[in-house]
Design a protein around this motif. Structure first.
Motif, PDB file in Angstrom:
ATOM      1  N   LYS A 152       0.831  -1.211   0.000  1.00 58.07           N
ATOM      2  CA  LYS A 152       0.000   0.000   0.000  1.00 58.07           C
ATOM      3  C   LYS A 152       0.866   1.262   0.000  1.00 58.07           C
ATOM      4  O   LYS A 152       0.523   2.258  -0.626  1.00 58.07           O
ATOM      5  CB  LYS A 152      -0.889   0.001   1.251  1.00 58.07           C
ATOM      6  N   ASN A 179       5.647   5.796  -8.044  1.00 56.51           N
ATOM      7  CA  ASN A 179       4.697   6.160  -9.099  1.00 56.51           C
ATOM      8  C   ASN A 179       4.486   5.006 -10.082  1.00 56.51           C
ATOM      9  O   ASN A 179       3.370   4.773 -10.567  1.00 56.51           O
ATOM     10  CB  ASN A 179       5.184   7.409  -9.833  1.00 56.51           C
ATOM     11  N   LYS A 180       5.569   4.291 -10.360  1.00 57.30           N
ATOM     12  CA  LYS A 180       5.483   3.138 -11.267  1.00 57.30           C
ATOM     13  C   LYS A 180       4.505   2.092 -10.735  1.00 57.30           C
ATOM     14  O   LYS A 180       3.748   1.481 -11.498  1.00 57.30           O
ATOM     15  CB  LYS A 180       6.878   2.522 -11.434  1.00 57.30           C
ATOM     16  N   HIS A 181       4.488   1.906  -9.416  1.00 54.81           N
ATOM     17  CA  HIS A 181       3.649   0.873  -8.806  1.00 54.81           C
ATOM     18  C   HIS A 181       2.402   1.446  -8.124  1.00 54.81           C
ATOM     19  O   HIS A 181       1.700   0.716  -7.414  1.00 54.81           O
ATOM     20  CB  HIS A 181       4.475   0.078  -7.796  1.00 54.81           C
ATOM     21  N   ASN A 182       2.154   2.736  -8.314  1.00 53.55           N
ATOM     22  CA  ASN A 182       0.972   3.394  -7.764  1.00 53.55           C
ATOM     23  C   ASN A 182       0.905   3.251  -6.243  1.00 53.55           C
ATOM     24  O   ASN A 182      -0.124   2.886  -5.674  1.00 53.55           O
ATOM     25  CB  ASN A 182      -0.311   2.830  -8.397  1.00 53.55           C
ATOM     26  N   HIS A 184       3.346  11.895  -0.437  1.00 49.49           N
ATOM     27  CA  HIS A 184       1.942  12.332  -0.341  1.00 49.49           C
ATOM     28  C   HIS A 184       1.654  12.973   1.015  1.00 49.49           C
ATOM     29  O   HIS A 184       0.784  13.844   1.124  1.00 49.49           O
ATOM     30  CB  HIS A 184       1.018  11.130  -0.552  1.00 49.49           C
TER      31      HIS A 184
END
Length: 440
Positions: A138, A160-163, A188
């Motif tokens: 997560k 970012n690649k894996h969100n 974030h």
């Protein structure tokens, strides 16, 4: 030139006590005392007016839209986990070498801590990060350990690649800059301790920052019942039914005595920490190229710096000093008059808390109770982190060349005469220590 080491009966390199201001921190002035006394006289410890002023000032200083103060840093990091929606079966990646408050509370949410190796600056190793990612991942808990900024370019690229969501633990790194931008503004959400031993020291306090309104409102609702209402929670419709109760079941409100102190510390923080950086860089310049020891510091020409340089450490290379253990090396330094200690925080993957502790009596270790895999099986892949040795160095608060040179010369003396220490040395005593614990 050979000198008899103080540990073996020689004269200490530093044989007089330094003046108090060389290491004293935080700096408390009459202005701070007046602000604290105002809180005491008004009995406003549990109000929020001063705290909200500090929050606004801190958010502006950080370059973030929102800031929320908490009673301590662990509470702020816990609120960040709630804010991102960390839940049962989720995994959160954290570097193994950090204080337990970075990630231990993941079990409160039914989530699993997955440990990533560190690099030779004691920072999360981006090269090991993707190994830790699974469909259950997560978030990534990035820790800017001992004021060294992590490689946020690579970490954010992988996230970012894996969100994945990125939380930054800035407890060691308030005001640290990575390539022209403060750490705590890349992910974030970020949270940190402002307790009395930190570079930004304000008694016992924590603070969370973010630009995301949803995350801000969830974090506010988690531990601030008095502000979990329509005046603060305006966009999160799913929270409105739960106003006036802290959703984490805890009260995380900051003590305003600490908030008052924090406002004063913030006012002068950049000025005071600039002198710390000047002093620490001079110290490490004097030791550049000395065998067995390496600095942990950034190249400031690349637009980065070490902020308040919290708890400065160096990397120890035993092979360059005949295999001399870091434990014996630091023992010799202490005899020379340097308050130096081996290690740092123990590697979390070695602690039984992350092996067997059953927090909610589920019948399974809490770290894996709600996961469909045993993340503990990956802990052996963090063995490389156990073999990176470090030691503390003086944390100078004043740029005093004469005294800094005395301390640097003490290090040189021990290195130059290390062979005197080899006989009887415990060659296996390389592990780190912190709070009386040894690396397993």
């Amino acid at each position: 030139m050979s000198e008899k080491l103080a540990l073996l009966g020689g004269k200490p390199a530093i044989d007089e006590k330094p003046y108090e201001e060389l290491f004293k921190w935080p700096i408390i002035t009459a202005e701070d005392e007046a602000a604290a006394m105002d809180v005491i006289r008004k009995n406003s410890f549990s109000a929020t007016d001063i705290t909200e002023k500090f929050q606004d000032e801190f958010a502006e200083w950080m370059g973030r839209k929102y800031a929320i103060a908490y009673c301590n840093g662990t509470a702020s990091l816990t609120a960040a986990m709630f804010a991102i929606g960390l839940g049962k079966g989720d995994e959160i990646i954290c570097p193994t070498k950090t204080y337990w408050g970075s990630v231990s509370q993941a079990i409160n949410f039914g989530a699993s801590a997955v440990f990533c190796n560190i690099d030779n600056n004691l920072s999360m190793d981006p090269a090991d990060l993707e190994r830790c990612i699974t469909p259950k991942t997560k978030a990534i808990m990035v820790v800017h350990y001992y004021s060294y900024p992590c490689d946020m370019d690579k970490i954010m690229e992988i996230a970012n690649k894996h969100n994945l969501i990125v939380i930054e633990d800035v407890s060691h790194a308030q005001g640290v800059v990575y390539k022209g931008k403060k750490v705590g503004t890349f992910g974030h959400i970020a949270a940190m301790s402002l307790m009395s031993g930190k570079a930004f020291a304000a008694g016992e306090l924590g603070i969370l920052v973010t630009d995301d309104t949803k995350l801000y409102e969830r974090a506010m609702a988690f531990g601030h019942y008095e502000r979990n209402n329509e005046n603060y929670i305006k966009e999160s419709d799913d929270l409105k039914d739960y106003f006036h109760i802290a959703l984490g079941g805890i009260k995380g409100r900051a003590n305003q005595l600490c908030a008052a102190l924090a406002r004063g510390q913030l006012k002068y923080y950049d000025e005071r920490t600039a002198e710390i950086r000047k002093a620490m860089n001079y110290f490490w310049d004097l030791l550049e190229g000395v065998p067995g020891i390496r600095s942990i510091r950034v190249n400031e020409e690349e637009g980065s710096h070490m902020g308040g340089w919290y708890s400065p450490h160096g990397i120890y290379i035993p092979e360059e000093l005949g295999g001399l253990s870091v434990k014996k090396f630091c023992e010799a330094l202490r005899a020379e008059g340097v308050e130096a200690w081996e290690g740092g925080n123990f590697c979390l993957h070695t602690h039984k808390f992350f092996k067997t502790f059953d927090f909610d009596h589920s019948g399974a270790p809490s770290r894996i109770a709600y996961n469909d895999r045993d993340v503990r099986l990956d802990d052996d892949k963090c063995k490389p982190s156990e073999s990176i040795y470090c030691y503390s160095v003086p944390w100078f608060k004043k740029f005093d060349k004469e005294w800094i040179e005395k301390y640097a010369n003490a290090f040189k003396k021990v290195v130059d005469n290390y062979e005197q220490l080899l006989e009887g040395d415990e060659k296996g005593a390389q592990g780190g220590r912190w709070y009386g614990m040894e690396n397993a």
